[in-house]
Design a protein around this motif. Sequence first.
Motif, PDB file in Angstrom:
ATOM      1  N   GLU A  54      44.041  40.218  33.404  1.00 34.66           N
ATOM      2  CA  GLU A  54      44.568  38.962  32.906  1.00 34.66           C
ATOM      3  C   GLU A  54      43.484  38.165  32.172  1.00 34.66           C
ATOM      4  N   MET A  55      42.237  38.211  32.677  1.00 31.13           N
ATOM      5  CA  MET A  55      41.149  37.499  32.029  1.00 31.13           C
ATOM      6  C   MET A  55      40.887  38.069  30.641  1.00 31.13           C
ATOM      7  N   LEU A  56      40.910  39.398  30.524  1.00 28.58           N
ATOM      8  CA  LEU A  56      40.687  40.029  29.225  1.00 28.58           C
ATOM      9  C   LEU A  56      41.838  39.729  28.269  1.00 28.58           C
ATOM     10  N   THR A  57      43.057  39.719  28.807  1.00 31.46           N
ATOM     11  CA  THR A  57      44.218  39.398  27.970  1.00 31.46           C
ATOM     12  C   THR A  57      44.142  37.960  27.463  1.00 31.46           C
ATOM     13  N   ARG A  58      43.725  37.032  28.330  1.00 28.38           N
ATOM     14  CA  ARG A  58      43.588  35.645  27.906  1.00 28.38           C
ATOM     15  C   ARG A  58      42.520  35.502  26.836  1.00 28.38           C
ATOM     16  N   PHE A  59      41.412  36.240  26.991  1.00 28.67           N
ATOM     17  CA  PHE A  59      40.352  36.205  25.987  1.00 28.67           C
ATOM     18  C   PHE A  59      40.876  36.717  24.642  1.00 28.67           C
ATOM     19  N   ALA A  60      41.609  37.832  24.674  1.00 25.77           N
ATOM     20  CA  ALA A  60      42.128  38.400  23.432  1.00 25.77           C
ATOM     21  C   ALA A  60      43.128  37.459  22.768  1.00 25.77           C
ATOM     22  N   THR A  61      43.963  36.786  23.581  1.00 26.81           N
ATOM     23  CA  THR A  61      44.977  35.887  23.026  1.00 26.81           C
ATOM     24  C   THR A  61      44.356  34.651  22.401  1.00 26.81           C
ATOM     25  N   LEU A  62      43.417  34.029  23.112  1.00 28.54           N
ATOM     26  CA  LEU A  62      42.841  32.772  22.625  1.00 28.54           C
ATOM     27  C   LEU A  62      41.830  32.984  21.507  1.00 28.54           C
TER      28      LEU A  62
END
Length: 446
Positions: free
Chosen positions: A21-29
């Motif tokens: 989830e942390m990596l997904t949030r980084f990729a999204t933002l």
Amino acid sequence: MMIWVLGLAAISAAAMTVSREMLTRFATLSGYPVTMENAPQVIAYFSRLRRWRLVAVVLAVPVAGFTGDPFYLVAGWCTGPLLAARRVPFFAMAVPRALWLTSVTAAALAGVHLVLSDDPGRTLLPHAAVAVAVAAAVTLADRRPRMEDQDQAARALGAWSARNVHLVGSAVVLASVLLAPGRPPQDEPPGHNGPAEVRAIPATFETVDEHDAPTCPWFDETVAPCRFWLVNGEPFPQAAPYVAEAGKAPRSAPFAVAPNRKAVVYLHAKDRRLTYQDAGGSRPLTPPLADADVPTVTFKGRFVVMSGAGAQVVDTRTWVPLLTAGARKVHDVNAAGVVVTKGDRVLVLDLRGRVRMRLPAGKRGDDYHLRPDGRRLVVIRWAKQRAETYDPATGKRLSAVTYRFPGEDWLENVPGWSKGGRFLLHSAYQDRSYSLDLATGKLTPR
């Protein structure tokens, strides 16, 4: 006791491993996808951030617990990004840096105010020392040379790290004064003031200098200022405060202010019509509406755009509706005409409702902008990064060009035609406007 509980919660959060989830949030933002090739580099950065944050929080919790001062919890949590940023290329962005500079100025002014007008006690000095140390760390990071030859992963992490450094720095310097206890308040005799009653007399205005939405809960039946829309600080009781649909959470009723601030459109509290009002009086724009049928309302110059199940546009000079039944979305409207989606077509209409041009409807997010003189229509195809120019008089496509922003920048929004006749695009990463050459696709910074 509460500080110890918060401290243990902070330690638990800081000790969490790097998750998907942390990596997904980084990729999204950040707009930078995490792939198998760059995942080790990204995971290494977040692992280093987690380790530094855990160390800082573990050291801060006892200090906060024994002193009873929550500021040290804030400082401990925010120190992690500062320490982790030392080994990451720095790519500072304008908005976080502006927030940081504003926060430092506000904290300095608040600290001076505390010293001059109150007794801040002995806690302000250690707070100030921590804030100065953090300010120095952020300033040093800001002055690091920008490494333009870094790969894309390093650039994305550098931008992420720079944003975090400015945000946590802002949090620490503001908390240093906001969490500094001042002089205890003097004892006052107990008293009670009930809510101020407001007579529901329709309000008038000449210019809307400010307006605020209702703040009372939608089910609150009290007659108080917080129950109404406020115009220039005074209750505006003729405007309905909320719209409540079956099976949905209540939402604020529509309330739109004209660009010249001389008029408003609102849902009337009693007859439930969308109503236009200016200094000369009010005028209904729709028949009575059920809450489920209330559209959203915006102004486009002198035109009122009502978007919902059936889109409508009203010209406030003639009070004539400009759209035929069945229009689903209004893309643009000006003195030259209206651009709408109807069925599977995009139509360009004149102000009498006559069709000037038809196009097949494209992707849902495409933008359509009619030049104020009506002689050109520009379509921005987001998915293809393409701009198409049409002549509404003939329906002929005049050009189709591909645009590219510098570096890794991308399109954020389309301001459209400027007063000088240029077509403008606005970028997300650099946060700046560009003039688009519709014949070549070249972007020129403004």
